[in-house]
Design an enzyme around this catalytic site. Structure first.
Site, PDB file in Angstrom:
ATOM      1  N   LYS A   1      69.470  68.848  41.524  1.00 40.74           N
ATOM      2  CA  LYS A   1      69.672  68.884  40.068  1.00 40.74           C
ATOM      3  C   LYS A   1      68.394  68.541  39.304  1.00 40.74           C
ATOM      4  O   LYS A   1      68.110  69.126  38.258  1.00 40.74           O
ATOM      5  CB  LYS A   1      70.772  67.910  39.668  1.00 40.74           C
ATOM      6  CG  LYS A   1      72.089  68.070  40.427  1.00 40.74           C
ATOM      7  CD  LYS A   1      72.727  69.422  40.246  1.00 40.74           C
ATOM      8  CE  LYS A   1      74.133  69.429  40.822  1.00 40.74           C
ATOM      9  NZ  LYS A   1      74.777  70.739  40.799  1.00 40.74           N
TER      10      LYS A   1
ATOM     11  N   SER B   1      80.857  70.904  37.856  1.00 39.32           N
ATOM     12  CA  SER B   1      81.012  70.423  39.221  1.00 39.32           C
ATOM     13  C   SER B   1      82.481  70.195  39.550  1.00 39.32           C
ATOM     14  O   SER B   1      83.252  69.718  38.711  1.00 39.32           O
ATOM     15  CB  SER B   1      80.230  69.122  39.422  1.00 39.32           C
ATOM     16  OG  SER B   1      78.852  69.345  39.291  1.00 39.32           O
TER      17      SER B   1
ATOM     18  N   HIS C   1      73.113  76.370  36.316  1.00 38.68           N
ATOM     19  CA  HIS C   1      74.107  75.771  37.211  1.00 38.68           C
ATOM     20  C   HIS C   1      75.153  76.848  37.526  1.00 38.68           C
ATOM     21  O   HIS C   1      76.285  76.800  37.054  1.00 38.68           O
ATOM     22  CB  HIS C   1      74.734  74.567  36.493  1.00 38.68           C
ATOM     23  CG  HIS C   1      75.586  73.707  37.365  1.00 38.68           C
ATOM     24  ND1 HIS C   1      76.656  73.000  36.880  1.00 38.68           N
ATOM     25  CD2 HIS C   1      75.533  73.436  38.690  1.00 38.68           C
ATOM     26  CE1 HIS C   1      77.225  72.323  37.851  1.00 38.68           C
ATOM     27  NE2 HIS C   1      76.563  72.571  38.958  1.00 38.68           N
TER      28      HIS C   1
ATOM     29  N   CYS D   1      84.851  72.304  40.016  1.00 39.10           N
ATOM     30  CA  CYS D   1      85.799  73.206  39.362  1.00 39.10           C
ATOM     31  C   CYS D   1      85.972  74.513  40.138  1.00 39.10           C
ATOM     32  O   CYS D   1      86.445  75.501  39.584  1.00 39.10           O
ATOM     33  CB  CYS D   1      85.348  73.519  37.935  1.00 39.10           C
ATOM     34  SG  CYS D   1      85.654  72.184  36.765  1.00 39.10           S
TER      35      CYS D   1
ATOM     36  N   TYR E   1      72.039  58.208  47.005  1.00 38.88           N
ATOM     37  CA  TYR E   1      73.042  59.271  46.934  1.00 38.88           C
ATOM     38  C   TYR E   1      72.394  60.622  46.631  1.00 38.88           C
ATOM     39  O   TYR E   1      71.406  60.707  45.895  1.00 38.88           O
ATOM     40  CB  TYR E   1      74.089  58.937  45.851  1.00 38.88           C
ATOM     41  CG  TYR E   1      74.934  60.136  45.499  1.00 38.88           C
ATOM     42  CD1 TYR E   1      75.950  60.553  46.349  1.00 38.88           C
ATOM     43  CD2 TYR E   1      74.674  60.884  44.364  1.00 38.88           C
ATOM     44  CE1 TYR E   1      76.701  61.676  46.057  1.00 38.88           C
ATOM     45  CE2 TYR E   1      75.416  62.014  44.062  1.00 38.88           C
ATOM     46  CZ  TYR E   1      76.436  62.404  44.909  1.00 38.88           C
ATOM     47  OH  TYR E   1      77.159  63.528  44.630  1.00 38.88           O
TER      48      TYR E   1
ATOM     49  N   ASP F   1      75.793  77.103  43.821  1.00 35.37           N
ATOM     50  CA  ASP F   1      75.577  76.032  42.849  1.00 35.37           C
ATOM     51  C   ASP F   1      74.502  76.316  41.813  1.00 35.37           C
ATOM     52  O   ASP F   1      74.675  75.983  40.650  1.00 35.37           O
ATOM     53  CB  ASP F   1      75.230  74.734  43.584  1.00 35.37           C
ATOM     54  CG  ASP F   1      75.324  73.508  42.699  1.00 35.37           C
ATOM     55  OD1 ASP F   1      76.264  73.430  41.891  1.00 35.37           O
ATOM     56  OD2 ASP F   1      74.462  72.620  42.807  1.00 35.37           O
TER      57      ASP F   1
ATOM     58  N   ARG G   1      80.924  64.392  50.203  1.00 37.34           N
ATOM     59  CA  ARG G   1      80.188  65.660  50.303  1.00 37.34           C
ATOM     60  C   ARG G   1      79.967  66.113  51.741  1.00 37.34           C
ATOM     61  O   ARG G   1      79.978  65.317  52.671  1.00 37.34           O
ATOM     62  CB  ARG G   1      78.813  65.493  49.642  1.00 37.34           C
ATOM     63  CG  ARG G   1      78.841  65.126  48.168  1.00 37.34           C
ATOM     64  CD  ARG G   1      79.070  66.320  47.296  1.00 37.34           C
ATOM     65  NE  ARG G   1      79.200  65.981  45.885  1.00 37.34           N
ATOM     66  CZ  ARG G   1      78.945  66.835  44.897  1.00 37.34           C
ATOM     67  NH1 ARG G   1      78.539  68.062  45.170  1.00 37.34           N
ATOM     68  NH2 ARG G   1      79.110  66.465  43.644  1.00 37.34           N
TER      69      ARG G   1
ATOM     70  N   ARG H   1      76.254  60.823  40.905  1.00 35.23           N
ATOM     71  CA  ARG H   1      75.135  60.898  39.978  1.00 35.23           C
ATOM     72  C   ARG H   1      75.292  59.829  38.916  1.00 35.23           C
ATOM     73  O   ARG H   1      76.399  59.483  38.518  1.00 35.23           O
ATOM     74  CB  ARG H   1      75.093  62.270  39.290  1.00 35.23           C
ATOM     75  CG  ARG H   1      74.774  63.429  40.196  1.00 35.23           C
ATOM     76  CD  ARG H   1      74.426  64.663  39.349  1.00 35.23           C
ATOM     77  NE  ARG H   1      75.342  64.866  38.247  1.00 35.23           N
ATOM     78  CZ  ARG H   1      76.451  65.593  38.299  1.00 35.23           C
ATOM     79  NH1 ARG H   1      76.787  66.183  39.421  1.00 35.23           N
ATOM     80  NH2 ARG H   1      77.231  65.728  37.239  1.00 35.23           N
TER      81      ARG H   1
END
Length: 655
Positions: free
Chosen positions: A275, A317, A295, A319, A266, A342, A437, A112
């Site tokens: 997002k 993100s 989130h 974690c 991406y 998510d 990913r 991002r």
């Protein structure tokens, strides 16, 4: 396949409602080739709802694609997409698995781009808090409508020449659910279409639920028109991955319910349902309509007695959200089910119960660190129908990334994501990009909850915040009340991750795990959360904070992974009203011996896990005070100031 022509209309895709329509039409018309036509090679333009067709025609007029493809979500279309992507060198098949593919991006397009992600509103204060001059704000980037119009106008005209414009109707959430929202994305990337097909409910059936033209307009281009010189490749590397990193912009225009993204292919920059829609625009819609777009993962927890509760949990993100959402619990008799890993959209129903849906249909998970040890359910999920991006490939047709060292078959060689053959760790560079990913259908997860697509959502009885805090923060604590819980979310901090352009191991503020995703002024966001404690019919869930990542002299103090079920067991019992907590300076912590450690194979120092060093928390209070002053300023709600003052007093008197 029918063939249509898109009628030439003197209409501007970016005609701002702040300017006169006639003036903008004339201005843009001068920059677009006249009398250019576009073939509709797949689908029928005339069958689109009027407002959708108008949106397509406007943007085709400006972007000038060679063809238009109206996506229907069929298997035939899926096969066509993968054929074209393979033909063009964008993906290659992974023969070890069923219908799995490997894509590698241009090395300049791997994450991002928060620094180039903007919210554009007429009033700057609607987007960012009022802070002192000279202080760099970190809670949302704002751009004026006039500057945004200029930025978009310099990029989009003619950007799809030589390419196909794909029209993607998609639903965020189960199609037809009262909690769901519809978007229409236009893109010139078949990779994006294939990924959106996994991550959203995409296809013709979405259009039948459109009412009154209410949809989020999403426009995306990789920013590389095909010419005889470049073939659409990146200028710097001549990569098969088209992108334009120097001109990247991700723009949100909430007053027009519109998202425009340019220059990146991406995931988080190009899968605009994720997002951009689900969180940034979603949070704005949630505030307007009285709900939450967060989130957060959503998980079901069932205890040995057969009682089941649902929890939502917010982690920055990388974690451990996906690992927690798909946990295999170590405590006998416990069962975990996954609703989402998510994003959560949550709304109080007519009975005051908070209910949540997962607006996504797939998992877009960080690959490194995922393994049969850390997340066996994720590994089982990705064995078919998955697009892997920027992971390493193996000579037997499989994939590899850091964390899979013990799962690599003998005599198998690795080709890194950068194409280095016979890769080994001695090169000093990772085999897979740290933000690589997997994009995989959620329905394939072996522990998906039976109600994960329930139109009314699942009932949420607890909200959990967490982050990577190597020192000072206890394993688990509970807020004193809703207001204190909102403060805990506002004060959330964690080590930075590779999901964006930040370097790891730096402790960063990430309030509500939403720092990169706020669609509007964070102070107003806090007001929105606080407002629900004043509504008589709302059954407010309990709020908790967890920290699996506290360290001692010999590494992590808590084993994590499946053993986290022991913490969930304590949370479950607290929601049931069990007297197993005691007051501390930071919140309610477990009474001695109230966390079930039976059968735990590792020795755990519980005193160290719950030690609250006074100097640490004094420093934490001062740092939070400075953060709120610098980043939220006069927009910080008085109730949050009160909670900070209360924490300071408790730290001084109780520690």
């Amino acid at each position: 396949m029918g063939v249509d022509r898109i009628e030439q209309l003197p209409v501007d895709m970016f005609a701002s409602h702040f300017l006169k329509e006639a003036a903008s039409s004339t201005k843009y018309a001068s920059k677009i080739e006249p009398q250019r036509s576009y073939d509709v090679l797949y689908g029928n333009l005339n069958r689109l709802p009027r407002q959708v067709r108008h949106f397509v025609e406007q943007n085709a007029k400006v972007c000038q694609p060679d063809a238009v493809h109206i996506c229907d979500g069929s298997e035939k279309e899926k096969d066509l997409l993968y054929y074209m992507l393979q033909r063009d060198g964008m993906i290659k098949p992974l023969r070890k698995y069923e219908n799995c593919w490997l894509a590698t991006t241009d090395p300049t397009d791997v994450a991002r781009v928060e620094s180039r992600t903007f919210i554009s509103t007429q009033e700057k204060h609607d987007t960012v808090p009022r802070i002192k001059d000279g202080v760099k704000g970190t809670l949302a980037n704002w751009m004026s409508p006039e500057d945004m119009e200029t930025a978009l106008d310099s990029r989009f005209p003619g950007c799809m020449r030589g390419r196909t414009m794909y029209v993607i109707p998609f639903s965020m959430g189960p199609v037809g659910s009262p909690l769901s929202k519809i978007g229409i994305q236009l893109t010139d990337s078949a990779y994006v279409v294939a990924s959106m097909r996994v991550m959203t409910r995409m296809g013709s059936n979405v259009l039948s639920t459109l009412k009154d033209g209410d949809f989020i307009k999403c426009l995306h281009s990789v920013g590389k028109p095909v010419t005889s010189e470049n073939g659409g490749a990146s200028e710097d590397t001549k990569s098969q991955w088209p992108c334009n990193p120097k001109e990247v912009i991700v723009a949100h225009l909430p007053e027009r319910n519109e998202i425009c993204s340019y220059g990146s292919g991406y995931g988080g920059n190009s899968l605009l349902g994720k997002k951009c829609f689900a969180l940034r625009i979603g949070s704005i819609l949630a505030r307007r309509e009285g709900w939450f777009a967060e989130h957060m993962l959503i998980m079901g927890v069932e205890n040995p007695k057969g009682e089941k509760k649902y929890f939502a949990a917010a982690f920055p993100s990388a974690c451990g959200k996906t690992n927690l959402a798909m946990m295999e619990p170590s405590l006998p008799g416990y069962k975990i089910t996954c609703v989402g890993d998510d994003i959560a959209w949550m709304r109080f129903d007519k009975n005051g119960q908070l209910r949540a849906i997962n607006p996504e249909a797939g998992f877009f998970g960080v690959a490194p660190g995922t393994s049969m040890k850390t997340n066996p359910n994720a590994m089982k999920t990705i064995l078919k129908n998955t697009v892997f991006t920027n992971v390493a490939g193996t000579s037997d047709g499989g994939v590899y990334w850091e964390g899979m060292e013990n799962e690599l078959p003998d005599n198998v060689s690795i080709t890194s994501w950068l194409g280095v053959k016979n890769w080994d760790s001695e090169t000093g560079k990772p085999a897979a990009h740290p933000n690589s990913r997997f994009c995989t259908p959620a329905g394939q997860c072996p522990i998906m909850d039976e109600n994960w697509e329930s139109p009314e959502g699942v009932p949420i009885e607890g909200i959990i915040f967490g982050g990577r805090r190597p020192e000072g923060v206890p394993l688990i604590y509970e807020s004193f009340d809703w207001q204190h819980g909102v403060f805990i979310g506002a004060a959330l901090k964690s080590e930075a991750t590779a999901a964006a352009e930040h370097k790891g191991k730096v402790i960063m503020h990430d309030p509500f795990a939403m720092r990169p995703f706020f669609g509007y002024n964070f102070g107003h966001y806090l007001d929105h959360w606080l407002s629900f404690q004043d509504k008589a019919n709302c059954k407010l869930p309990k709020i908790f904070h967890v920290n699996w990542f506290r360290k001692g002299p010999n590494g992590f103090l808590w084993p994590g992974f499946g053993e986290n079920s022991r913490v969930l067991d304590w949370i479950f019992r607290r929601v049931n009203g069990e007297d197993c907590a005691m007051k501390s300076a930071v919140g309610y912590i477990p009474k001695p011996d109230s966390i079930n450690l039976s059968g735990l194979k590792e020795s755990v120092d519980m005193n160290a896990l719950f030690n609250l060093p006074k100097e640490f928390w004094q420093s934490e209070v001062k740092e939070l005070e400075k953060y709120f002053e610098d980043q939220v300023g006069e927009d910080l709600p008085p109730k949050i100031k009160q909670e900070l003052k209360k924490l300071e007093q408790r730290v001084q008197s109780d520690l």
